[in-house]
Design a protein around this motif. Structure first.
Motif, PDB file in Angstrom:
ATOM      1  N   ASN A  78      -7.036   8.286   0.737  1.00  0.00           N
ATOM      2  CA  ASN A  78      -6.169   7.419  -0.398  1.00  0.00           C
ATOM      3  C   ASN A  78      -5.366   6.490   0.389  1.00  0.00           C
ATOM      4  OD1 ASN A  78      -5.845   8.839  -3.163  1.00  0.00           O
ATOM      5  ND2 ASN A  78      -6.191  10.425  -1.731  1.00  0.00           N
ATOM      6  N   ILE A  79      -5.015   6.513   1.866  1.00  0.00           N
ATOM      7  CA  ILE A  79      -4.118   5.536   2.340  1.00  0.00           C
ATOM      8  C   ILE A  79      -5.082   4.366   2.480  1.00  0.00           C
ATOM      9  CG2 ILE A  79      -3.588   4.680   4.896  1.00  0.00           C
ATOM     10  CD1 ILE A  79      -2.016   7.615   4.915  1.00  0.00           C
ATOM     11  N   ALA A  80      -6.478   4.709   3.106  1.00  0.00           N
ATOM     12  CA  ALA A  80      -7.583   3.530   3.224  1.00  0.00           C
ATOM     13  C   ALA A  80      -7.721   2.861   2.029  1.00  0.00           C
ATOM     14  CB  ALA A  80      -8.697   4.373   3.699  1.00  0.00           C
ATOM     15  N   LEU A  81      -7.948   3.362   0.883  1.00  0.00           N
ATOM     16  CA  LEU A  81      -8.230   2.909  -0.542  1.00  0.00           C
ATOM     17  C   LEU A  81      -6.876   2.019  -0.938  1.00  0.00           C
ATOM     18  CD1 LEU A  81      -9.577   5.970  -2.603  1.00  0.00           C
ATOM     19  CD2 LEU A  81     -10.816   3.901  -1.800  1.00  0.00           C
ATOM     20  N   ALA A  82      -5.799   2.458  -0.527  1.00  0.00           N
ATOM     21  CA  ALA A  82      -4.377   1.814  -0.993  1.00  0.00           C
ATOM     22  C   ALA A  82      -4.360   0.443  -0.236  1.00  0.00           C
ATOM     23  CB  ALA A  82      -3.106   2.606  -0.838  1.00  0.00           C
ATOM     24  N   PHE A  83      -4.993   0.430   0.980  1.00  0.00           N
ATOM     25  CA  PHE A  83      -4.883  -0.883   1.827  1.00  0.00           C
ATOM     26  C   PHE A  83      -5.991  -1.735   1.521  1.00  0.00           C
ATOM     27  CE2 PHE A  83      -1.812   1.336   4.493  1.00  0.00           C
ATOM     28  CZ  PHE A  83      -1.054   0.406   5.144  1.00  0.00           C
ATOM     29  N   CYS A  84      -6.870  -1.290   0.707  1.00  0.00           N
ATOM     30  CA  CYS A  84      -8.109  -2.144   0.833  1.00  0.00           C
ATOM     31  C   CYS A  84      -8.508  -2.312  -0.921  1.00  0.00           C
ATOM     32  CB  CYS A  84      -9.313  -1.404   1.447  1.00  0.00           C
ATOM     33  SG  CYS A  84      -9.126  -1.249   3.146  1.00  0.00           S
ATOM     34  N   ALA A  87       0.681  -1.178   0.144  1.00  0.00           N
ATOM     35  CA  ALA A  87      -0.115  -0.139  -0.003  1.00  0.00           C
ATOM     36  C   ALA A  87       0.955   1.111  -0.033  1.00  0.00           C
ATOM     37  CB  ALA A  87      -1.043  -0.059   1.194  1.00  0.00           C
ATOM     38  N   LEU A  88       2.139   1.317   0.971  1.00  0.00           N
ATOM     39  CA  LEU A  88       2.906   2.510   0.647  1.00  0.00           C
ATOM     40  C   LEU A  88       4.028   2.552  -0.011  1.00  0.00           C
ATOM     41  CD1 LEU A  88       2.611   2.827   4.510  1.00  0.00           C
ATOM     42  CD2 LEU A  88       1.102   3.934   2.927  1.00  0.00           C
ATOM     43  N   GLY A  89       4.381   1.442  -0.608  1.00  0.00           N
ATOM     44  CA  GLY A  89       5.474   1.121  -1.353  1.00  0.00           C
ATOM     45  C   GLY A  89       5.687   0.585  -2.806  1.00  0.00           C
ATOM     46  N   ASN A  90       4.565  -0.069  -3.024  1.00  0.00           N
ATOM     47  CA  ASN A  90       4.300  -0.546  -4.477  1.00  0.00           C
ATOM     48  C   ASN A  90       4.117   0.604  -5.461  1.00  0.00           C
ATOM     49  OD1 ASN A  90       2.080  -1.320  -6.856  1.00  0.00           O
ATOM     50  ND2 ASN A  90       3.782  -3.252  -6.443  1.00  0.00           N
ATOM     51  N   PHE A  91       5.027   0.636  -6.544  1.00  0.00           N
ATOM     52  CA  PHE A  91       4.817   1.643  -7.677  1.00  0.00           C
ATOM     53  C   PHE A  91       4.461   0.801  -9.037  1.00  0.00           C
ATOM     54  CE2 PHE A  91       6.065   4.666 -10.676  1.00  0.00           C
ATOM     55  CZ  PHE A  91       5.621   5.904 -10.331  1.00  0.00           C
ATOM     56  N   THR A  92       3.377   0.719  -9.382  1.00  0.00           N
ATOM     57  CA  THR A  92       3.041   0.246 -10.545  1.00  0.00           C
ATOM     58  C   THR A  92       2.712   1.135 -11.490  1.00  0.00           C
ATOM     59  OG1 THR A  92       2.021  -1.751  -9.360  1.00  0.00           O
ATOM     60  CG2 THR A  92       1.188  -1.554 -11.604  1.00  0.00           C
ATOM     61  N   ASN A  93       3.493   1.348 -12.757  1.00  0.00           N
ATOM     62  CA  ASN A  93       3.375   2.251 -13.693  1.00  0.00           C
ATOM     63  C   ASN A  93       2.916   1.794 -15.042  1.00  0.00           C
ATOM     64  OD1 ASN A  93       3.826   4.645 -15.668  1.00  0.00           O
ATOM     65  ND2 ASN A  93       5.940   4.366 -15.739  1.00  0.00           N
ATOM     66  N   THR A  94       1.766   1.895 -15.512  1.00  0.00           N
ATOM     67  CA  THR A  94       1.289   1.303 -16.817  1.00  0.00           C
ATOM     68  C   THR A  94       1.098   2.349 -17.812  1.00  0.00           C
ATOM     69  OG1 THR A  94      -1.092   1.525 -15.983  1.00  0.00           O
ATOM     70  CG2 THR A  94      -0.027  -0.580 -15.645  1.00  0.00           C
ATOM     71  N   SER A  95       1.617   3.775 -17.647  1.00  0.00           N
ATOM     72  CA  SER A  95       1.136   4.697 -18.546  1.00  0.00           C
ATOM     73  C   SER A  95       2.119   4.788 -19.691  1.00  0.00           C
ATOM     74  CB  SER A  95       1.442   6.097 -17.621  1.00  0.00           C
ATOM     75  OG  SER A  95       2.726   6.337 -17.420  1.00  0.00           O
ATOM     76  N   GLY A  96       3.344   4.195 -19.636  1.00  0.00           N
ATOM     77  CA  GLY A  96       4.400   4.182 -20.537  1.00  0.00           C
ATOM     78  C   GLY A  96       5.055   5.333 -20.568  1.00  0.00           C
TER      79      GLY A  96
END
Length: 550
Positions: free
Chosen positions: A286-292, A220-229
């Motif tokens: 946003n923190i709540a969303l990232a965890f859930c 939630a606090l460390g994953n960085f998923t970049n799909t934009s290109g």
């Protein structure tokens, strides 16, 4: 006690009227907004949870959970600096014209008319684009509710979404034609609903989310998923669109300055409090969303519901729970659009258009600058804003990129209008004197950072969502703002014989300079408009009146 309260209100009203007269304007609105209700205007237009829902689609592809959490935090700090710089100007000269009034008062004589013209048009167009983007988000949320209710068998077409959007905009216009006192009372309701909705999600979402959708802290606090290109660094910056669009249009409090009680104090603090509270609560959401939200970001983005946040809620609360919560989200988004979120946005944008037409700068200004005798509101400018917003909504038929450009255009246009008066205060000789709200020695460094931030982000948002776009994926913000808005306004300004260069002289006083002001300030007799420094004593007097009567 009652007589003392009435005496205090009367004293503050007189001080407000004198301050406005010293700026060159007569009192035309009712001073019906209290300090809390003035804050309600800025906070309601931010809308928080509904606004985050509208732009979550932009932050997820540009970094996923990390962009949602840390992108929001970084951007909120810079947005607060922008708001603090604006608050100083609002305290010094609280008038509906706000941004372009300040630009004209603080810029050099050679450039003040042109800069005021640009700021006025940028602010007007940015406000209308805000109405369009907010109400479009509301329409998408309504169609998402229909999809949830049909167990995801219904998926709205562009034509259906546009129909809902048109109904939302027009209903907001009707509400904003009501009297000022009713609109003021609604702001407290909006504030309470906004905060309760945010707290409900922050608390209920983690409690209701099934184990398979709960994320670890590292994800939630460390994953960085970049799909934009785009490269990850630039993608992270693009994710700022979410907080920048959400915490924007806070100048709405400025545009109701002539309707606010003790405006020189109430308006600047409304701006600062609205941004600060939105920043903290928004970060928590946003923190709540990232965890859930689970780890299937592609499933969230491409759900039949068509709304990432609605899909997250659906996974956590189920169909009935999501419908119950989502209905409240839609109601708050609707409130935000009318006054702020549609109701507030139309309200604030109509006041900006009213102020600009009062000074003769908009086409058909003589028609737009009319106060309805029955409601005491600028009905013509309300419908001007509403119909202009409906016209912008037609871009939906040009594709997703075209309609998405309205979101970024509302930011870039407003940032042009915000940056110029803040910079003008420090870039030349002028007689600016702070009002009751002042940053003191920190004014210049805060303003410098704010202007650089706005210039940088205004440029970033002209880039497309992905590199190497085709015609359908191009970011049309650069076309609509640079070529459409700025170019056409400059053409109109320099148009031979009839252009603004031949007759526009900035804010036009509606009252003569008061004799008392002329007597107290040597050497100012005969001046068309008092300087900003002339208003300082009146602002301080208004504050003293409030304090003494209390």
């Amino acid at each position: 006690m009652v007589e003392a309260q009435q005496s205090r209100r009367t004293a503050v009203e007189l001080a407000d009227q004198e301050l406005l007269a010293s700026l060159g304007y007569k009192q035309e609105f009712q001073r019906a907004f209290t300090g809390l209700e003035t804050f309600g205007i800025a906070f309601s237009i931010i809308g928080l949870l509904p606004s985050i829902a509208s732009v979550l689609v932009y932050s997820i592809p540009d970094g996923g959970p990390s962009a949602m959490v840390w992108g929001w935090l970084v951007a909120s700090i810079f947005i607060l600096l922008v708001g603090m710089s604006m608050a100083e100007l609002a305290s010094a000269a609280p008038t509906s014209g706000g941004l372009y009034f300040w630009t004209h008062s603080l810029s050099s004589p050679r450039w003040r008319n042109l800069l005021a013209w640009i700021v006025g048009y940028a602010n007007t167009v940015g406000s209308i684009a805000s109405v369009a983007s907010i109400d479009w988000g509301c329409a998408v949320q309504i169609t998402a509710a229909a999809s949830i209710g049909s167990n995801q068998t219904f998926s709205a077409t562009n034509a259906q979404t546009f129909g809902v959007y048109t109904a939302v905009v027009l209903s907001h216009a009707v509400i904003c034609c009501f009297g000022t006192r009713l609109l003021a009372r609604l702001q407290t309701v909006y504030v309470v609903l906004n905060i309760l909705l945010c707290l409900a999600v922050i608390i209920a979402l983690p409690a209701a989310t099934p184990k398979e959708f709960r994320n670890s802290a590292s994800y939630a606090l460390g994953n960085f998923t970049n799909t934009s290109g785009w490269p990850s660094g630039f993608a992270f910056i693009l994710s700022f669109l979410a907080p920048l669009w959400t915490i924007c249009s806070f100048d709405s409090s400025v545009h109701i300055s002539e309707e606010a009680s003790n405006a020189a104090t109430a308006v600047p603090w409304a701006i600062v409090y609205a941004i600060a509270i939105a920043g903290v609560l928004g970060w928590a959401i946003n923190i709540a969303l990232a965890f859930c939200m689970g780890t299937d970001l592609d499933g969230i983005m491409n759900s039949p519901i068509g709304q990432p946040m609605a899909e997250i809620f659906f996974n956590s609360f189920g169909q009935k729970g999501t419908l119950a919560l989502w209905s409240i989200v839609v109601v708050v988004q609707y409130m935000m659009g009318s006054s702020m979120a549609s109701h507030t946005s139309v309200l604030a944008a109509s006041r900006q258009s009213f102020a600009f037409s009062r000074d003769g700068a908009l086409p058909f200004s003589s028609y737009l600058y009319r106060m309805n005798a029955f409601t005491g509101t600028p009905v013509n400018t309300v419908w001007f804003v509403a119909l202009s917003s409906v016209a912008l909504g037609l871009l939906a038929f040009a594709g997703d990129s075209a309609i998405n450009a309205i979101f970024s255009m509302s930011i870039t246009a407003l940032y042009v209008a915000y940056a110029i008066p803040i910079a003008a205060r420090f870039m030349g000789a002028n007689d600016f004197a702070p009002g009751p709200f002042s940053l003191g020695r920190w004014s210049a460094p805060v303003a410098a950072v704010a202007v650089l931030w706005m210039a940088f982000m205004g440029t970033v948002f002209l880039f497309p969502a992905a590199p190497s776009p085709d015609v359908g994926d191009m970011n049309y913000t650069v076309v609509r703002r640079a070529r459409g808005v700025l170019a056409l306004s400059l053409v109109w300004y320099y148009f031979p014989k009839y252009g603004g260069v031949h007759w526009f002289r900035g804010p036009v006083p509606t009252v003569e300079k008061q004799a008392a002001v002329a007597r107290d300030i040597p050497g100012e007799e005969g001046s068309e408009r008092p300087s900003m420094a002339d208003t300082v004593e009146k602002e301080k007097a208004a504050v003293r009146v409030t304090q003494q009567e209390a």
